[in-house]
Design an enzyme around this catalytic site. Structure first.
Site, PDB file in Angstrom:
ATOM      1  N   HIS A   1      -0.808  -0.160  -9.650  1.00 65.60           N
ATOM      2  CA  HIS A   1      -1.444  -0.945  -8.681  1.00 65.60           C
ATOM      3  C   HIS A   1      -2.070  -2.187  -9.761  1.00 65.60           C
ATOM      4  O   HIS A   1      -3.072  -2.564  -9.447  1.00 65.60           O
ATOM      5  CB  HIS A   1      -2.550  -0.435  -8.186  1.00 65.60           C
ATOM      6  CG  HIS A   1      -2.738  -1.175  -6.702  1.00 65.60           C
ATOM      7  ND1 HIS A   1      -3.261  -0.393  -5.625  1.00 65.60           N
ATOM      8  CD2 HIS A   1      -2.823  -2.272  -6.561  1.00 65.60           C
ATOM      9  CE1 HIS A   1      -3.510  -1.287  -4.674  1.00 65.60           C
ATOM     10  NE2 HIS A   1      -3.335  -2.425  -5.083  1.00 65.60           N
TER      11      HIS A   1
ATOM     12  N   ASP B   1       4.570  -0.314  -7.120  1.00 69.67           N
ATOM     13  CA  ASP B   1       3.308  -0.688  -7.676  1.00 69.67           C
ATOM     14  C   ASP B   1       2.134   0.046  -7.030  1.00 69.67           C
ATOM     15  O   ASP B   1       0.973   0.058  -7.488  1.00 69.67           O
ATOM     16  CB  ASP B   1       2.813  -2.046  -7.664  1.00 69.67           C
ATOM     17  CG  ASP B   1       1.685  -2.562  -8.522  1.00 69.67           C
ATOM     18  OD1 ASP B   1       1.585  -2.211  -9.509  1.00 69.67           O
ATOM     19  OD2 ASP B   1       0.816  -3.444  -7.716  1.00 69.67           O
TER      20      ASP B   1
ATOM     21  N   GLU C   1      -2.585   7.554  -4.850  1.00 69.04           N
ATOM     22  CA  GLU C   1      -2.878   7.022  -6.145  1.00 69.04           C
ATOM     23  C   GLU C   1      -4.523   7.042  -6.492  1.00 69.04           C
ATOM     24  O   GLU C   1      -4.746   7.102  -7.591  1.00 69.04           O
ATOM     25  CB  GLU C   1      -2.396   5.464  -6.002  1.00 69.04           C
ATOM     26  CG  GLU C   1      -3.321   4.361  -4.990  1.00 69.04           C
ATOM     27  CD  GLU C   1      -2.974   3.180  -5.258  1.00 69.04           C
ATOM     28  OE1 GLU C   1      -1.784   2.964  -4.966  1.00 69.04           O
ATOM     29  OE2 GLU C   1      -3.646   2.426  -5.257  1.00 69.04           O
TER      30      GLU C   1
ATOM     31  N   ARG D   1       0.820  -1.375   0.015  1.00 73.03           N
ATOM     32  CA  ARG D   1       0.114  -0.023  -0.095  1.00 73.03           C
ATOM     33  C   ARG D   1       0.968   1.281  -0.119  1.00 73.03           C
ATOM     34  O   ARG D   1       1.862   1.303   0.825  1.00 73.03           O
ATOM     35  CB  ARG D   1      -0.935   0.001   1.259  1.00 73.03           C
ATOM     36  CG  ARG D   1      -2.246  -0.916   1.393  1.00 73.03           C
ATOM     37  CD  ARG D   1      -3.201  -0.447  -0.010  1.00 73.03           C
ATOM     38  NE  ARG D   1      -4.222  -1.435  -0.059  1.00 73.03           N
ATOM     39  CZ  ARG D   1      -4.459  -2.362  -0.837  1.00 73.03           C
ATOM     40  NH1 ARG D   1      -3.281  -2.578  -1.830  1.00 73.03           N
ATOM     41  NH2 ARG D   1      -5.402  -3.128  -0.829  1.00 73.03           N
TER      42      ARG D   1
HETATM   43  P1  NAI Z   1      -1.811 -11.250   5.081  1.00 67.83           P
HETATM   44  O1  NAI Z   1      -2.696 -10.694   5.894  1.00 67.83           O
HETATM   45  O2  NAI Z   1      -1.403 -12.784   4.553  1.00 67.83           O
HETATM   46  O3  NAI Z   1      -0.097 -11.192   5.594  1.00 67.83           O
HETATM   47  C1  NAI Z   1       0.172  -9.617   6.248  1.00 67.83           C
HETATM   48  C2  NAI Z   1       1.348  -9.842   7.210  1.00 67.83           C
HETATM   49  O4  NAI Z   1       1.917  -8.538   7.596  1.00 67.83           O
HETATM   50  C3  NAI Z   1       1.103 -10.696   8.323  1.00 67.83           C
HETATM   51  O5  NAI Z   1       1.963 -11.847   8.724  1.00 67.83           O
HETATM   52  C4  NAI Z   1       1.024  -9.732   9.338  1.00 67.83           C
HETATM   53  O6  NAI Z   1       1.537  -9.848  10.682  1.00 67.83           O
HETATM   54  C5  NAI Z   1       2.235  -8.507   8.908  1.00 67.83           C
HETATM   55  N1  NAI Z   1       2.261  -7.255   9.473  1.00 67.83           N
HETATM   56  C6  NAI Z   1       1.114  -6.759   9.851  1.00 67.83           C
HETATM   57  N2  NAI Z   1       1.501  -5.524  10.259  1.00 67.83           N
HETATM   58  C7  NAI Z   1       2.698  -5.386  10.027  1.00 67.83           C
HETATM   59  C8  NAI Z   1       3.893  -4.251   9.957  1.00 67.83           C
HETATM   60  N3  NAI Z   1       3.363  -3.240  10.646  1.00 67.83           N
HETATM   61  N4  NAI Z   1       5.136  -4.930   9.715  1.00 67.83           N
HETATM   62  C9  NAI Z   1       5.390  -5.959   9.262  1.00 67.83           C
HETATM   63  N5  NAI Z   1       4.438  -6.649   8.754  1.00 67.83           N
HETATM   64  C10 NAI Z   1       3.212  -6.419   9.489  1.00 67.83           C
HETATM   65  O7  NAI Z   1      -1.631 -10.382   3.754  1.00 67.83           O
HETATM   66  P2  NAI Z   1      -1.260 -10.761   2.065  1.00 67.83           P
HETATM   67  O8  NAI Z   1      -2.270 -11.341   1.450  1.00 67.83           O
HETATM   68  O9  NAI Z   1       0.192 -11.262   2.449  1.00 67.83           O
HETATM   69  O10 NAI Z   1      -1.237  -9.293   1.525  1.00 67.83           O
HETATM   70  C11 NAI Z   1      -0.438  -8.147   2.148  1.00 67.83           C
HETATM   71  C12 NAI Z   1      -0.803  -6.967   1.698  1.00 67.83           C
HETATM   72  O11 NAI Z   1      -0.455  -6.825   0.253  1.00 67.83           O
HETATM   73  C13 NAI Z   1      -2.363  -6.544   1.516  1.00 67.83           C
HETATM   74  O12 NAI Z   1      -2.355  -6.103   2.709  1.00 67.83           O
HETATM   75  C14 NAI Z   1      -2.532  -5.483   0.579  1.00 67.83           C
HETATM   76  O13 NAI Z   1      -2.248  -4.292   1.227  1.00 67.83           O
HETATM   77  C15 NAI Z   1      -1.289  -5.622  -0.285  1.00 67.83           C
HETATM   78  N6  NAI Z   1      -1.958  -6.255  -1.875  1.00 67.83           N
HETATM   79  C16 NAI Z   1      -1.552  -5.705  -2.632  1.00 67.83           C
HETATM   80  C17 NAI Z   1      -1.980  -6.055  -4.117  1.00 67.83           C
HETATM   81  C18 NAI Z   1      -1.392  -5.351  -5.244  1.00 67.83           C
HETATM   82  O14 NAI Z   1      -2.126  -5.439  -6.375  1.00 67.83           O
HETATM   83  N7  NAI Z   1      -0.450  -4.689  -5.274  1.00 67.83           N
HETATM   84  C19 NAI Z   1      -2.787  -7.140  -4.186  1.00 67.83           C
HETATM   85  C20 NAI Z   1      -3.121  -7.762  -3.027  1.00 67.83           C
HETATM   86  C21 NAI Z   1      -2.893  -7.337  -1.796  1.00 67.83           C
END
Ligand code: NAI
Length: 326
Positions: free
Chosen positions: A292, A255, A260, A231
């Site tokens: 994105h 990305d 954005e 994000r």
């Molecule tokens: P997830 O929920 O499986 O994993 C997120 C991880 O981040 C968890 O292990 C959590 O403990 C950790 N976390 C939380 N706060 C943190 C912090 N301050 N510092 C370090 N780690 C922290 O989520 P997933 O599926 O891996 O997605 C991650 C992010 O990717 C989403 O929240 C979204 O913002 C982004 N995303 C981007 C996309 C794109 O098209 N560019 C598409 C899908 C998701």
């Protein structure tokens, strides 16, 4: 159920129509993003389906409630754009698609990384103009370098396996670490100080806005590359721009961008953009920005449409909501 899908792009329509053959809902599509000015379009619909660039704040939720909307079905994993506490207080559940293809985003982060490290955008432009000179195109190997993975959830884990395939040393930071073979968990400062590549895979929360800021950028190696497919607001963009200008870090591959909304997903090639920070970042030779699109693969779009409609069916049938945001 009648569903209004906001900010519908041609590829959304294609994959939702395909998935809906198994569900039989009545889906309408609008190009408009969901905002306080367009929420009225949801009048007479049971469900709305906004995308990540729709701001679903109190005003929008009030209008949705007044128009009879019963559920907000996000077709994204991230939900930082929705006031879900407020929606909950009005008994409107917010559901999301927690996982569709973590590989899509992880692979895109490496596509960006390789493009910047091997100067592929410059090479592409050159050969299209029959300029076959290699001057200025020297890159560096990923093999043997240290990558710092921030956030080791689904996408972070997929990125870790890719990094291992490249023969990289993997450091990781996550407030909730879980043992992963071949990965050394550290605190954030150590990760920033020791990594050649820093890549973000964590959600944007109330606590981590601008986690990459002037102070944390200073900790990074001057040779470091930062990658953000999570994000935009995780990085203070102006501080990043200054760090790149002052050569405090080597390059950035993004990305996502904190401002954005209203720019990404739209064609502004005729008008240009008003955001000077973004325009300056785009103009830099050591920055690559995509709009994105990390999630944009056939596999992900298929999974997103199926899970979104399945979330709505659970609601329609009064079942427990598997993917409720809470
Ligand atoms: P997830 O929920 O499986 O994993 C997120 C991880 O981040 C968890 O292990 C959590 O403990 C950790 N976390 C939380 N706060 C943190 C912090 N301050 N510092 C370090 N780690 C922290 O989520 P997933 O599926 O891996 O997605 C991650 C992010 O990717 C989403 O929240 C979204 O913002 C982004 N995303 C981007 C996309 C794109 O098209 N560019 C598409 C899908 C998701």
């Amino acid at each position: 159920m009648k569903i209004m899908l906001f900010d519908a792009k041609p590829y959304d329509r294609l994959y939702f129509e395909e998935a809906n053959k198994d569900f039989g809902f009545e889906i309408s599509y609008t190009d408009s993003t969901l905002s306080e000015h367009t929420a009225i379009l949801a009048s007479g619909y049971d469900a709305v389906c906004p995308f990540v660039d729709c701001t679903v704040d109190k005003k929008v939720i009030d209008t949705l409630k007044n128009e009879g909307v019963k559920i907000i079905a996000l077709r994204s994993a991230g939900y930082n754009n929705v006031d879900y506490h407020y929606a909950e207080s009005l008994s409107i559940p917010v559901v999301r698609v927690p996982a569709y293809s973590p590989h899509a985003v992880a692979e895109h982060s490496f596509a960006l990384l390789l493009a910047i490290v091997r100067k592929l955008t410059h090479a592409y432009v050159r050969t299209r103009e029959f300029n076959f000179s290699l001057n200025g195109l020297v890159g560096f190997d990923l093999n043997g370098k240290t990558i710092g993975i921030i956030g080791t959830g689904k996408i972070g884990k997929a990125a870790i396996s890719i990094a291992k395939g490249f023969g990289m040393k993997v450091l990781a930071y996550d407030p909730f670490p879980s043992a992963i073979k071949g990965v050394e968990f550290t605190d954030l400062d150590t990760l920033l100080q020791q990594s050649d590549i820093v890549s973000l895979y964590c959600p944007l929360t109330n606590d981590n806005k601008h986690m990459i800021n002037r102070g944390t950028l200073k900790m990074m190696k001057p040779s470091a590359v930062i990658v953000n497919t999570s994000r935009g607001a995780l990085i203070d963009s102006e501080a990043l721009l200054d760090a790149l200008k002052e050569k405090k870090i080597r390059a950035a591959a993004l990305d996502v961008y904190e401002e954005e909304t209203g720019i990404f997903y739209t064609d502004q090639s005729d008008t240009g953009i008003e955001d000077d920070t973004l325009a300056r970042l785009i103009s830099m030779p050591n920055v690559i920005i995509t709009s994105h699109q990390g999630y944009l693969t056939e596999e992900a779009l298929r999974a997103i449409s199926q899970t979104t409609l399945s979330n709505i069916r659970e609601f329609a049938e009064g079942r427990e909501l598997t993917n409720l945001v809470k």
